[in-house]
Design an enzyme around this catalytic site. Structure first.
Site, short mmCIF file in Angstrom:
data_model
loop_
_atom_site.label_atom_id
_atom_site.label_comp_id
_atom_site.label_asym_id
_atom_site.label_seq_id
_atom_site.Cartn_x
_atom_site.Cartn_y
_atom_site.Cartn_z
N LYS A 56 0.85 -1.20 0.00
CA LYS A 56 0.00 0.00 0.00
C LYS A 56 0.88 1.24 0.00
O LYS A 56 1.91 1.27 0.68
CB LYS A 56 -0.91 -0.03 1.23
CG LYS A 56 -1.95 1.08 1.28
CD LYS A 56 -2.90 0.90 2.46
CE LYS A 56 -3.97 1.97 2.52
NZ LYS A 56 -4.92 1.80 3.65
N SER A 73 -9.83 1.69 2.59
CA SER A 73 -8.95 2.44 1.74
C SER A 73 -7.86 1.60 1.07
O SER A 73 -7.27 2.04 0.09
CB SER A 73 -8.27 3.55 2.55
OG SER A 73 -7.44 3.00 3.55
N SER A 123 -10.11 -0.54 6.80
CA SER A 123 -9.49 -0.43 5.48
C SER A 123 -8.79 -1.67 4.95
O SER A 123 -8.46 -1.72 3.77
CB SER A 123 -8.51 0.73 5.47
OG SER A 123 -9.21 1.93 5.28
N1 GLN Z 1 -13.43 3.88 5.86
C1 GLN Z 1 -12.86 4.36 7.05
C2 GLN Z 1 -12.54 5.83 6.92
O1 GLN Z 1 -12.83 6.37 5.91
C3 GLN Z 1 -11.66 3.57 7.43
C4 GLN Z 1 -10.42 4.01 6.80
C5 GLN Z 1 -9.23 3.20 7.22
O2 GLN Z 1 -9.35 2.17 7.87
N2 GLN Z 1 -8.07 3.70 6.88
O3 GLN Z 1 -12.02 6.43 7.79
#
Ligand code: GLN
Length: 483
Positions: A86, A161, A185
């Protein structure tokens, strides 16, 4: 022989051992797959091909030496296995963009601790993966560069994400990947793309070299095609690190030993709050069927309650935004990344660089976070959220007195259409309903595939365990996968 890109990491190892192919064959097969598929899927931001091929040659020599000396079995488990990373995890000499314009040209001067471990294991990095900008989002549409598509259906989002991490593995452009999980994410995109994703216990994996979003919630974790690969990759990265003050000084484990196909006598808790309104019927049916399966296999199913978890979403969005507003203060146009041109004053540099460098969702969160931390509102929002956080953690502690693992859906729905929720941030935030309580309380959770809906889209089931009990998660996940 099966196509190389169809093999799991542990099958690639068998291939090396039996001289079916070389490390270079494997790396080339993956770049060929990237060339063939990534124009459509768009999982990669950066490819590291030249270095990867060089590394493959070196590793192949070591493999051949080991084979001729009869020492192959003492090579590290994931030796010579490719991996994709990532783009918020630093890899020395390559860009770490966080899918943001503000870091578009930032080249990392060091390796994150997890990358050191990956390299020491003898793994080969294929490239860096797309994500929602600074890991804020659930669909991978918030990338400043492009949206990654779901390899199972190109009209659908891949989740976020860590969308590129899930899509690269599901799309057979990498056997394994690393993602990060602050509020879901790793698990949400794993669920949407039909792969296995583990969010380890907070503190188990070093965050050194991971670009911080919300430091009290962030964890790096493995995303893989099966449970065994997942356990093997976690064993590589889960080590104490004195460069991360929140790293837990617990003994390193070989999680492969936890791959036991047996759940007899284990207590599996089903929290009613996670099966209520808003849950898609097909997702519910799939997870309930999996619970039936566990019962058949000898697990004891117990009803549990996590009453405070209904406040998880507001708690998460207050804490995560507060920490983000502080963490992202460092991107000021001076020390890191993008700097706006034609600025007259220092304040001008700050304001213009940040206005031009950050995307809409990141700005929204910085503004929200700054608001909840401001003098007049701190007690009402931030302090209150911290208290609720403790109450949510207590909920889990109580629940784990009655069961060994908790089972829930990973996400209330399957992957939605690209563009469907991007105009409505609240609707997108609601998708994190089942994943954020886990980060808030710091416990580990894994998402594994448990069926498909009537459109053929993958459904994921989430298993949650006590702090540092990843072994039980692997055992329960493995048993389902094998049966
Ligand atoms: N979808 C969640 C957010 O937008 C989680 C994001 C994440 O785990 N980095 O914050």
């Amino acid at each position: 022989m099966e196509n190389i890109i169809d093999l799991k990491a542990h099958e690639i190892r068998d291939g090396y051992k039996n001289k079916l192919f070389t490390c270079t064959d494997v790396v080339n097969a993956y770049y060929k797959s990237i060339e063939d598929n990534d124009n459509d899927i768009k999982a990669f931001i950066t490819l590291t091909k030249e270095d990867a091929l060089k590394e493959a040659e070196n590793k192949q020599k070591e493999i051949e030496n080991a084979l001729s000396n009869g020492t192959f079995d003492s090579l590290p488990t994931l030796f010579g296995i490719p991996i994709a990373i990532k783009d918020n995890i630093n890899v020395l000499g390559y860009k770490t963009t966080c899918a943001s314009k503000i870091l578009e040209n930032f080249v990392s001067p060091y390796d994150a601790t997890v990358i050191k471990h990956v390299k020491e294991e003898g793994m080969i990095i294929l490239g860096k993966l797309n994500m929602d900008e600074f890991a804020m989002g659930s669909s991978c549409e918030n990338s400043a560069f492009f949206a990654t598509k779901n390899p199972c259906n190109l009209d659908r989002v891949c989740g976020g994400s860590s969308g590129g991490s899930a899509a690269s593995v599901a799309g057979k452009m990498a056997p394994l990947s690393l993602g990060s999980d602050t509020g879901g994410s790793i698990r949400e995109p794993a669920s949407f793309c039909g792969i296995v994703g583990m969010k380890p216990t907070y503190g188990l994996v070093s965050r050194f070299g991971l670009v911080a979003f919300a430091s009290s919630l962030d964890q790096i974790g493995p995303m893989t095609r099966d449970v065994r690969d997942n356990a093997e990759l976690l064993s590589v990265i889960a080590k104490y690190d004195n460069m991360d003050s929140t790293s837990a000084n617990v003994p390193a484990k070989d999680y492969k030993n936890a791959l036991i196909n047996d759940v007899k006598g284990l207590k599996i808790g089903v929290p009613k709050e996670f099966f209520g309104d808003g849950l898609n019927d097909e997702v519910r049916a799939s997870v309930e069927k999996a619970i039936e399966k566990y019962k058949e296999l000898g697990a004891e199913i117990v009803d549990i309650s996590l009453p405070v978890s209904k406040y998880s979403l507001p708690t998460y969005y207050i804490i995560a935004c507060a920490e983000a507003s502080s963490n992202l203060g460092r991107f000021d146009g001076i020390r890191y990344g993008y700097r706006a041109s034609n600025c007259e004053t220092l304040k001008d540099i700050y304001r213009k660089s940040r206005s031009e460098g950050f995307g809409t969702e990141v700005k929204r969160r910085i503004i929200l976070g700054t608001y909840v931390l401001s003098a007049g509102y701190y007690d009402a929002y931030y302090k209150k959220a911290q208290k609720v956080r403790t109450a949510i953690k207590n909920d889990f502690d109580e629940a784990f007195k009655k069961c060994d693992v908790i089972v829930t859906p990973t996400v209330p729905t399957t992957a939605w259409k690209i563009g469907e929720k991007i105009e409505n941030p609240l609707e997108m935030y609601l998708m994190d309903l089942y994943t954020v309580p886990v980060n808030i309380s710091g416990v580990p959770a894994i998402s594994i595939p448990c069926g498909v809906d009537s459109d053929g889209l993958p459904i994921g089931m989430q298993l949650i365990a006590k702090h540092f009990d990843e072994e039980t998660l692997y055992r329960v996940a493995y048993t389902y996968e094998q049966n």
